[in-house]
Design a protein around this motif. Structure first.
Motif, PDB file in Angstrom:
ATOM      1  N   THR A   1       0.793  -1.231   0.000  1.00 13.75           N
ATOM      2  CA  THR A   1       0.000   0.000   0.000  1.00 13.75           C
ATOM      3  C   THR A   1       0.823   1.278   0.000  1.00 13.75           C
ATOM      4  O   THR A   1       0.282   2.357  -0.239  1.00 13.75           O
ATOM      5  CB  THR A   1      -0.918   0.030   1.242  1.00 13.75           C
ATOM      6  OG1 THR A   1      -0.111   0.058   2.430  1.00 13.75           O
ATOM      7  CG2 THR A   1      -1.841  -1.187   1.279  1.00 13.75           C
TER       8      THR A   1
ATOM      9  N   GLY B   1      -1.329   0.749  -5.781  1.00 16.35           N
ATOM     10  CA  GLY B   1      -2.660   0.166  -5.649  1.00 16.35           C
ATOM     11  C   GLY B   1      -3.288  -0.278  -6.945  1.00 16.35           C
ATOM     12  O   GLY B   1      -4.485  -0.614  -6.961  1.00 16.35           O
TER      13      GLY B   1
ATOM     14  N   GLN C   1      -7.082  -6.132  -1.481  1.00 12.38           N
ATOM     15  CA  GLN C   1      -6.422  -4.827  -1.440  1.00 12.38           C
ATOM     16  C   GLN C   1      -7.180  -3.860  -0.547  1.00 12.38           C
ATOM     17  O   GLN C   1      -6.577  -3.097   0.208  1.00 12.38           O
ATOM     18  CB  GLN C   1      -6.298  -4.253  -2.857  1.00 12.38           C
ATOM     19  CG  GLN C   1      -5.512  -2.956  -2.940  1.00 12.38           C
ATOM     20  CD  GLN C   1      -4.011  -3.152  -2.724  1.00 12.38           C
ATOM     21  OE1 GLN C   1      -3.494  -4.235  -2.922  1.00 12.38           O
ATOM     22  NE2 GLN C   1      -3.321  -2.093  -2.339  1.00 12.38           N
TER      23      GLN C   1
ATOM     24  N   GLU D   1      -5.577  -1.969   2.713  1.00 14.36           N
ATOM     25  CA  GLU D   1      -5.549  -0.504   2.786  1.00 14.36           C
ATOM     26  C   GLU D   1      -6.362   0.045   3.955  1.00 14.36           C
ATOM     27  O   GLU D   1      -6.284   1.230   4.257  1.00 14.36           O
ATOM     28  CB  GLU D   1      -6.082   0.085   1.473  1.00 14.36           C
ATOM     29  CG  GLU D   1      -5.153  -0.140   0.291  1.00 14.36           C
ATOM     30  CD  GLU D   1      -5.734   0.342  -1.030  1.00 14.36           C
ATOM     31  OE1 GLU D   1      -6.945   0.668  -1.061  1.00 14.36           O
ATOM     32  OE2 GLU D   1      -4.988   0.382  -2.029  1.00 14.36           O
TER      33      GLU D   1
END
Length: 380
Positions: free
Chosen positions: A31, A306, A347, A351
């Motif tokens: 990240t 990302g 993801q 994050e």
């Protein structure tokens, strides 16, 4: 155990052994924009990176462009039949010369010419000509023509990039003195792939997808099949997952999946009736599903911390697909789309800031190898 981001636990280095408790990359490595910048040098600036397929540039002057990190490259076949790569940068004032040219639509040119001031280079990279304005000083009242130095064609040549091949697969290395040869990085994978008639197949289809996750998240997903039973049910229905095998080498790993029923000998490129997926560090794969006479490749190109771009190419004996070959592509695309949903969900979790460091299961030793290689690259 998993390390939550609760202020009590500190993350640790990736373990050397997957049986150890803390064995995954810390979440920030998926990240953090600073890690993305670090990877341009430590990963994509040091290791061999897949550039493209030699069959897409069959004739002298055929070329395409490829971006690795921040570097734009021209991949071209020269007059001696060799495939070479150069930075897409003119020696004059640093202009990019060739517009973006995908491998699927390769261009052809007898020479490489910069459109800015028309400096022109032979296919071996040497400077071949410049306009008359670089040979005299007619517009400069402070210089006579005899004061103009003659340009050294070799010192003003294009900057060449190291290239090597595994069969028809062309790789580049941006490092001046690569820490590993391609043969050392590829290990047994090189001999295994070169034993197959990969050069007999032509690029028939290309799909490019932008996915909202870090490239290593997708790399990890590709490298294990613990998620397959729950998420790829159509595909796994034809496989004997319990008879599958994960083979791990220094810089590559192979996932073998046996089919429940044999397939026609004429409908496969490899010797056994199996799906066989190769992952080659850091971001290249070769995919053989065992049900079609052809193969696929993925390029997992990071865009930022990302996002990544997946370039999926499919190779067959002819560009017009048979029913079986079309099914091969449909199956592959279905698996990709199912995986895109999974990795984007992961993801989002990474994050969120809730997790500091995840853990890996006993059958995720291929993912562990990916994480360990990344850690070793950062520390090199």
């Amino acid at each position: 155990m998993t390390r939550w981001n609760n202020g009590l636990d500190e993350v640790e280095r990736v373990s050397e052994d997957i049986t150890e408790e803390t064995n995954a990359l810390p979440a920030r490595y998926f990240t953090d924009p600073d890690v993305h910048e670090l990877e341009k040098e430590k990963v994509f600036g040091r290791y061999w990176i897949y550039a493209g397929h030699a069959n897409c540039v069959p004739e002298p002057g055929d070329h395409f462009t490829r971006t690795v990190g921040d570097s734009e490259l021209i991949v071209v076949r020269d007059h001696d039949g060799e495939v070479r790569a150069y930075y897409n940068v003119c020696a004059h004032r640093g202009s990019a010369m060739v517009e973006e040219t995908p491998m699927t639509d390769a261009g052809n040119a007898r020479r490489i010419r910069c459109p800015y001031h028309l400096w022109t280079y032979d296919l071996d990279g040497t400077l071949s000509s410049t306009p008359q304005s670089f040979e005299d000083a007619r517009l400069n009242p402070d210089l006579d023509d005899e004061d103009v130095a003659e340009l050294d064609t070799e010192r003003n040549a294009l900057m060449e990039v190291n290239t090597d091949r595994i069969g028809p697969f062309v790789f580049v290395n941006l490092h001046d003195d690569p820490p590993l040869s391609l043969a050392e990085q590829a290990g047994s994978m090189k001999d295994e792939l070169e034993a197959l008639p990969l050069e007999e197949y032509q690029l028939a289809r290309r799909y490019v997808s932008e996915v909202e996750c870090n490239w290593k998240v997708f790399g990890g997903n590709y490298s294990e099949c613990d998620h397959c039973q729950a998420n790829h049910q159509d595909w796994v229905s034809g496989l004997e997952l319990m008879d599958s095998e994960l083979e791990v080498d220094d810089y590559h790993w192979i996932l073998h999946y046996k089919h429940k029923e044999d397939v026609d000998d004429e409908m496969r490129i490899h010797e056994e009736h199996e799906a066989k997926f190769y992952y080659f560090w850091p971001n290249f794969t070769v995919n053989m599903y065992g049900t079609a006479n052809g193969y696929g490749t993925y390029i997992i190109d990071p865009i930022d911390e990302g996002r990544f771009q997946l370039i999926a190419d499919y190779y067959f004996e002819e560009p017009d697909l048979s029913e079986e070959e079309a099914e091969f592509v449909r199956t592959s695309r279905q698996l990709q789309e199912e995986d895109f949903e999974l990795v984007e969900r992961q993801q989002r979790g990474l994050e969120s800031g809730a997790i500091a460091q995840a853990q890996l299961g006993p059958n995720e030793h291929t993912v562990h190898r990916l994480h360990l290689l990344a850690q070793e690259a950062y520390e090199a």
